[in-house]
Design an enzyme around this catalytic site. Structure first.
Site, PDB file in Angstrom:
ATOM      1  N   TYR A   1      -0.155  -6.261   8.572  1.00  0.00           N
ATOM      2  CA  TYR A   1      -0.759  -4.992   8.172  1.00  0.00           C
ATOM      3  C   TYR A   1      -0.440  -3.862   9.160  1.00  0.00           C
ATOM      4  CZ  TYR A   1      -3.421  -6.891   4.231  1.00  0.00           C
ATOM      5  OH  TYR A   1      -3.791  -7.432   3.013  1.00  0.00           O
TER       6      TYR A   1
ATOM      7  N   GLU B   1       7.831  -9.262   3.115  1.00  0.00           N
ATOM      8  CA  GLU B   1       6.607 -10.079   3.198  1.00  0.00           C
ATOM      9  C   GLU B   1       6.892 -11.542   2.845  1.00  0.00           C
ATOM     10  OE1 GLU B   1       3.755  -6.265   2.061  1.00  0.00           O
ATOM     11  OE2 GLU B   1       3.886  -7.953   0.674  1.00  0.00           O
TER      12      GLU B   1
ATOM     13  N   ARG C   1       0.792  -5.674  -9.502  1.00  0.00           N
ATOM     14  CA  ARG C   1      -0.194  -4.654  -9.090  1.00  0.00           C
ATOM     15  C   ARG C   1      -1.122  -4.332 -10.256  1.00  0.00           C
ATOM     16  NH1 ARG C   1      -0.589  -3.162  -3.558  1.00  0.00           N
ATOM     17  NH2 ARG C   1      -1.977  -1.595  -4.443  1.00  0.00           N
TER      18      ARG C   1
ATOM     19  N   HIS D   1      -3.845  -9.855  -2.048  1.00  0.00           N
ATOM     20  CA  HIS D   1      -2.834  -8.864  -1.669  1.00  0.00           C
ATOM     21  C   HIS D   1      -1.756  -8.843  -2.745  1.00  0.00           C
ATOM     22  CE1 HIS D   1       0.225  -6.745   0.664  1.00  0.00           C
ATOM     23  NE2 HIS D   1       1.071  -7.681   0.286  1.00  0.00           N
TER      24      HIS D   1
ATOM     25  N   LYS E   1      -6.858 -14.021  -0.377  1.00  0.00           N
ATOM     26  CA  LYS E   1      -7.458 -13.676   0.917  1.00  0.00           C
ATOM     27  C   LYS E   1      -8.649 -14.581   1.255  1.00  0.00           C
ATOM     28  CE  LYS E   1      -6.015  -8.793   0.708  1.00  0.00           C
ATOM     29  NZ  LYS E   1      -6.465  -7.377   0.893  1.00  0.00           N
TER      30      LYS E   1
ATOM     31  N   ASN F   1     -11.177  -7.843  -0.970  1.00  0.00           N
ATOM     32  CA  ASN F   1     -10.748  -7.624  -2.354  1.00  0.00           C
ATOM     33  C   ASN F   1      -9.845  -8.736  -2.904  1.00  0.00           C
ATOM     34  OD1 ASN F   1      -8.460  -6.976  -0.950  1.00  0.00           O
ATOM     35  ND2 ASN F   1      -8.335  -4.849  -1.630  1.00  0.00           N
TER      36      ASN F   1
HETATM   37  P1  IDP Z   1      -3.650  -2.647  -1.380  1.00  0.00           P
HETATM   38  O1  IDP Z   1      -4.035  -4.031  -0.854  1.00  0.00           O
HETATM   39  O2  IDP Z   1      -4.280  -2.359  -2.718  1.00  0.00           O
HETATM   40  O3  IDP Z   1      -2.159  -2.408  -1.361  1.00  0.00           O
HETATM   41  P2  IDP Z   1      -3.801  -0.951   0.990  1.00  0.00           P
HETATM   42  O4  IDP Z   1      -4.106   0.501   0.946  1.00  0.00           O
HETATM   43  O5  IDP Z   1      -2.380  -1.359   1.259  1.00  0.00           O
HETATM   44  O6  IDP Z   1      -4.329  -1.604  -0.385  1.00  0.00           O
HETATM   45  O7  IDP Z   1      -4.742  -1.607   2.063  1.00  0.00           O
HETATM   46  C1  IDP Z   1      -4.525  -2.912   2.552  1.00  0.00           C
HETATM   47  C2  IDP Z   1      -5.843  -3.647   2.602  1.00  0.00           C
HETATM   48  O8  IDP Z   1      -6.690  -3.013   3.560  1.00  0.00           O
HETATM   49  C3  IDP Z   1      -6.664  -3.620   1.306  1.00  0.00           C
HETATM   50  O9  IDP Z   1      -6.259  -4.582   0.351  1.00  0.00           O
HETATM   51  C4  IDP Z   1      -8.066  -3.867   1.828  1.00  0.00           C
HETATM   52  O10 IDP Z   1      -8.290  -5.254   2.128  1.00  0.00           O
HETATM   53  C5  IDP Z   1      -8.044  -3.074   3.129  1.00  0.00           C
HETATM   54  N1  IDP Z   1      -8.516  -1.696   2.939  1.00  0.00           N
HETATM   55  C6  IDP Z   1      -7.869  -0.673   2.330  1.00  0.00           C
HETATM   56  N2  IDP Z   1      -8.599   0.463   2.332  1.00  0.00           N
HETATM   57  C7  IDP Z   1      -9.744   0.141   2.974  1.00  0.00           C
HETATM   58  C8  IDP Z   1     -10.924   0.895   3.298  1.00  0.00           C
HETATM   59  O11 IDP Z   1     -11.060   2.091   2.994  1.00  0.00           O
HETATM   60  N3  IDP Z   1     -11.922   0.215   3.972  1.00  0.00           N
HETATM   61  C9  IDP Z   1     -11.810  -1.107   4.323  1.00  0.00           C
HETATM   62  N4  IDP Z   1     -10.721  -1.835   4.040  1.00  0.00           N
HETATM   63  C10 IDP Z   1      -9.710  -1.237   3.365  1.00  0.00           C
HETATM   64 MG    MG Z   2      -0.866  -2.305   0.221  1.00  0.00          MG
END
Ligand code: IDP
Ligand code: MG
Length: 142
Positions: A51, A128, A87, A117, A11, A114
């Site tokens: 997304y 994807e 994961r 992805h 990212k 974070n």
């Molecule tokens: P993942 O990337 O671990 O699968 P997801 O729940 O699919 O997590 O969320 C997609 C992305 O959205 C996350 O990687 C993160 O960048 C962002 N995200 C998820 N939850 C939050 C939140 O509570 N606040 C801000 N950004 C979030």
């Molecule tokens: Mg996800």
């Protein structure tokens, strides 16, 4: 049977911090093989579509803005049981909860920023992968 492909994105936070190399090394050291990779910059339309599943969530607009704030590196990875294994390597969405030794523990700065992805199912890994790469029949496992 579990598939052997997953889709990751390094990212914008990680690319702009100079962590692309370190993250790729962690993927390779963990046994993932790079099938396809590119360096690109998402439009708001592309990030929003990628997304779309989160479009009703309060963080969606910020997430799209973040994902278009700089270049990204989408990658298709190959390994046994790739989705679950990857994961595990990236760790929890929120780096505060991510286990030691995971990519997010090492490189993520917040639940949004974070670093990487990782696809959450074989079906989404395929969707994807097609989102970012064409001509994938060339990359079928030998
Ligand atoms: P993942 O990337 O671990 O699968 P997801 O729940 O699919 O997590 O969320 C997609 C992305 O959205 C996350 O990687 C993160 O960048 C962002 N995200 C998820 N939850 C939050 C939140 O509570 N606040 C801000 N950004 C979030
Ligand atoms: Mg996800």
């Amino acid at each position: 049977m579990k598939g052997n492909r997953t889709l990751t994105i390094i990212k914008p936070d990680a690319v702009s911090a100079g962590n692309t190399g370190g993250i790729l090394q962690m993927m390779i050291d963990a046994g993932f093989k790079i099938v396809a990779m590119k360096y690109t910059w998402l439009t708001a339309g592309q990030a929003g579509k990628f997304y779309a599943v989160h479009s009703a969530r309060p963080f969606y607009n910020d997430l799209v803005q973040f994902m278009t704030s700089g270049p990204v590196v989408p990658i298709i990875l190959d390994a046994d049981n790739a989705v679950d294994a990857f994961r595990k390597l990236i760790g929890a969405t929120n780096p505060e909860s991510a286990a030691e030794g995971t990519i997010r523990k090492r490189f993520a700065s917040s639940v949004e920023r974070n670093a990487v992805h990782g696809s959450d199912s074989d079906e989404n890994a395929a969707i994807e992968s097609c989102f970012f790469f064409s001509g994938l029949e060339m990359f079928e496992a030998k």
